[in-house]
Design a protein around this motif. Sequence first.
Motif: not given
Length: 88
Positions: A11-16, A22-27, A59-63, A65-73
Motif C-alpha cells: 500500500a505504501s509503495l502504491l501510494k508513493m 502526479t505531475k506526469y499525469r498533469e502534463r 479520468n485516470a488522474h481522478a481515479s 486520486a480516489e485510490i489515494l483516498k481509499l489507501l489513506d482511509a
Amino acid sequence: MRTIRLTDDQASLLKMYVLLSTKYREREIEAWTSMGTERGKDGAIAFPNAVSNAEWWTNAHASLAEILKLLDAARETAPKMPCRGPER
C-alpha cells in the motif's frame, strides 16, 4: 466491486508511485488538451485522438486520486500493531 488486500508495504509503495506520477499525469492532460485544439494547414484537426486521450488522462488522474483516498482511509482504520524494537 472487488476487494484487494495489500500489505502495508504494498500500500505504501502504491501510494508513493501514485504521488510521484502526479505531475506526469498533469502534463499529459495539459499536452493532450492543447493538441486537441491544433489544426493543420487545411483546417482539419491535427490530432484526431487528442480530445479522447485528454479525457482518458483526466479520468485516470481522478481515479488515482480516489485510490489515494481509499489507501489513506484504510490506513486510518487498520488495527494498530504494537511497535517492536529490532531483534537482538
